[in-house]
Design a protein around this motif. Structure first.
Motif, PDB file in Angstrom:
ATOM      1  N   GLN A   1     -34.019  29.351 -25.787  1.00  0.00           N
ATOM      2  CA  GLN A   1     -34.652  29.925 -24.597  1.00  0.00           C
ATOM      3  C   GLN A   1     -35.353  31.217 -24.970  1.00  0.00           C
ATOM      4  O   GLN A   1     -35.063  31.791 -26.020  1.00  0.00           O
ATOM      5  CB  GLN A   1     -33.611  30.167 -23.518  1.00  0.00           C
TER       6      GLN A   1
ATOM      7  N   TRP B   1     -29.646  24.656 -28.331  1.00  0.00           N
ATOM      8  CA  TRP B   1     -30.499  25.087 -27.222  1.00  0.00           C
ATOM      9  C   TRP B   1     -31.333  26.303 -27.607  1.00  0.00           C
ATOM     10  O   TRP B   1     -30.899  27.125 -28.408  1.00  0.00           O
ATOM     11  CB  TRP B   1     -29.631  25.444 -26.013  1.00  0.00           C
TER      12      TRP B   1
ATOM     13  N   TRP C   1     -28.161  29.630 -16.661  1.00  0.00           N
ATOM     14  CA  TRP C   1     -28.240  28.540 -17.621  1.00  0.00           C
ATOM     15  C   TRP C   1     -28.200  27.207 -16.909  1.00  0.00           C
ATOM     16  O   TRP C   1     -27.458  27.080 -15.936  1.00  0.00           O
ATOM     17  CB  TRP C   1     -27.054  28.661 -18.602  1.00  0.00           C
ATOM     18  N   PRO C   2     -28.925  26.162 -17.259  1.00  0.00           N
ATOM     19  CA  PRO C   2     -29.865  26.146 -18.375  1.00  0.00           C
ATOM     20  C   PRO C   2     -31.319  26.320 -17.947  1.00  0.00           C
ATOM     21  O   PRO C   2     -32.204  25.863 -18.683  1.00  0.00           O
ATOM     22  CB  PRO C   2     -29.651  24.738 -18.934  1.00  0.00           C
TER      23      PRO C   2
ATOM     24  N   ALA D   1     -33.528  27.299 -20.595  1.00  0.00           N
ATOM     25  CA  ALA D   1     -33.148  26.801 -21.920  1.00  0.00           C
ATOM     26  C   ALA D   1     -33.633  25.375 -22.109  1.00  0.00           C
ATOM     27  O   ALA D   1     -33.666  24.590 -21.160  1.00  0.00           O
ATOM     28  CB  ALA D   1     -31.629  26.830 -22.067  1.00  0.00           C
TER      29      ALA D   1
ATOM     30  N   LEU E   1     -29.212  35.656 -16.759  1.00  0.00           N
ATOM     31  CA  LEU E   1     -29.235  34.331 -17.377  1.00  0.00           C
ATOM     32  C   LEU E   1     -28.719  33.313 -16.370  1.00  0.00           C
ATOM     33  O   LEU E   1     -27.610  33.431 -15.868  1.00  0.00           O
ATOM     34  CB  LEU E   1     -28.332  34.317 -18.621  1.00  0.00           C
TER      35      LEU E   1
END
Ligand SMILES: Nc1ncnc2c1ncn2[C@@H]1O[C@H](COP(=O)(O)O)[C@@H](OP(=O)(O)O)[C@H]1O
Ligand SMILES: [Mg+2]
Length: 297
Positions: A142, A140, A153-154, A157, A151
């Motif tokens: 990002q 991944w 996720w995702p 990402a 953050l």
């Protein structure tokens, strides 16, 4: 000294900010923020010498020191090793933006251009972080997080994959900028015999591993002078990321890099060869065998 004190304060602040985030990832954070002494004590407990058993992290805080001081590519490389196997790898690449084009130019060039034409896209000039977990079959990427951004996720990402190019004539190989770290003349000979036509992409640091994992180049080769011992922290994160992104990484004898022997990649046969696919890999390994004896390495 005043500067070192400032760095220490920043480190303690960052550690506490990260610990406060722990519950979002199913982990417990301490009841109270850690003090300077506790953080320093925790750092000094980081003294693993590696080896075949147990679990430890390996960190290269500034990989590609020359690239870093020159304002060019460098990486922050973190890997988790369990019983001699790399199980998790993270590569922070602060000067390697989400888009490929910028890898081909000196980073300072982009700095100048960005001042002339201010970036419109969020990801311009920001750098990226790439990561993978062993066995997941995924890698991944990002943008590097900005201050005050959590953050989630995702959300930001996206999966990365190695290039599908397996024709040497269309493939790009990368190697260290410094010829003291890898023989440019030996790789030039290999490139010629394998039929690689493009100019090598010379990049500092483990950003080369990131470039292969992202599909921005197809081959990474490193042939250090005889007697140089490669360190685990210069490769661990990159290896798992390329493998999970679909690529192949071995020594020049075609064997996996061995992370179970302590801080060095003991037994490494001649050099490191990472490729997007098996076809390019076979060709390079065969070419190394054919030309090794006549090389001065
Ligand atoms: N003589 C040598 N031969 C091969 N690699 C070397 C070397 N001296 C240092 N290195 C390693 O090469 C890394 C840099 O790689 P590159 O040349 O691809 O940018 C260095 O990481 P650090 O910068 O973290 O010390 C260091 O570990
Ligand atoms: Mg390094």
């Amino acid at each position: 000294m005043a500067k070192a004190g400032g760095v220490l304060k920043d480190v303690v602040k960052t550690v506490n900010e990260c610990l406060a985030e722990a519950p979002r990832f199913g982990l417990k954070s301490p009841k109270m923020a850690l003090g300077t002494t506790e953080v320093l004590e925790a750092i000094s407990r980081c003294n693993s010498l590696g080896g075949p058993a147990g679990r430890f992290w390996t960190l290269d805080p500034v990989d590609g020191t020359l690239g870093f001081v020159r304002g060019d590519q460098y990486a922050i490389a973190l890997a988790l090793i369990e019983d001699g196997e790399v199980v998790l790898g993270v590569l922070g690449c602060p000067n390697y933006p989400m888009r490929k084009e910028w890898l081909n130019y000196h980073h300072r060039y982009h700095r100048i251009i960005s001042k002339l034409t201010p970036p419109t896209s969020e990801s311009w000039d920001k750098g990226c972080v790439i990561y993978a977990r062993r066995g997941s079959g995924e890698a991944w990427m990002q943008p590097l997080l900005h201050v005050n951004k959590n953050l989630v996720w995702p959300n930001s990402a996206k999966p990365v994959r190695v290039s599908s190019i397996d024709n040497p004539a269309l493939a790009t190989f990368c190697e260290p900028v410094e010829k003291a770290n890898s023989s440019h003349s030996f790789t030039a000979g290999l490139a010629h015999s394998v039929g690689l036509r493009k100019q090598p992409l010379r990049v500092y640091s483990m950003v080369k591993y990131a470039a292969i994992a992202r599909g921005d180049a197809e081959i990474f080769m490193k042939f250090a002078r005889a007697g140089y011992k490669e360190k685990i922290w210069d490769h661990a994160a990159g290896v798992v990321i390329i493998q999970e992104a679909g690529g192949v990484v071995t020594d020049a004898g075609g064997r996996p890099l061995d992370f179970s022997k302590g801080i060095y990649l003991e037994g490494l046969d001649r050099g490191v060869v990472a490729t997007a696919g098996a076809n390019l890999h076979d060709k390079i390994i065969r070419a190394v065998d054919a030309s090794w004896d006549s090389s001065s390495l």
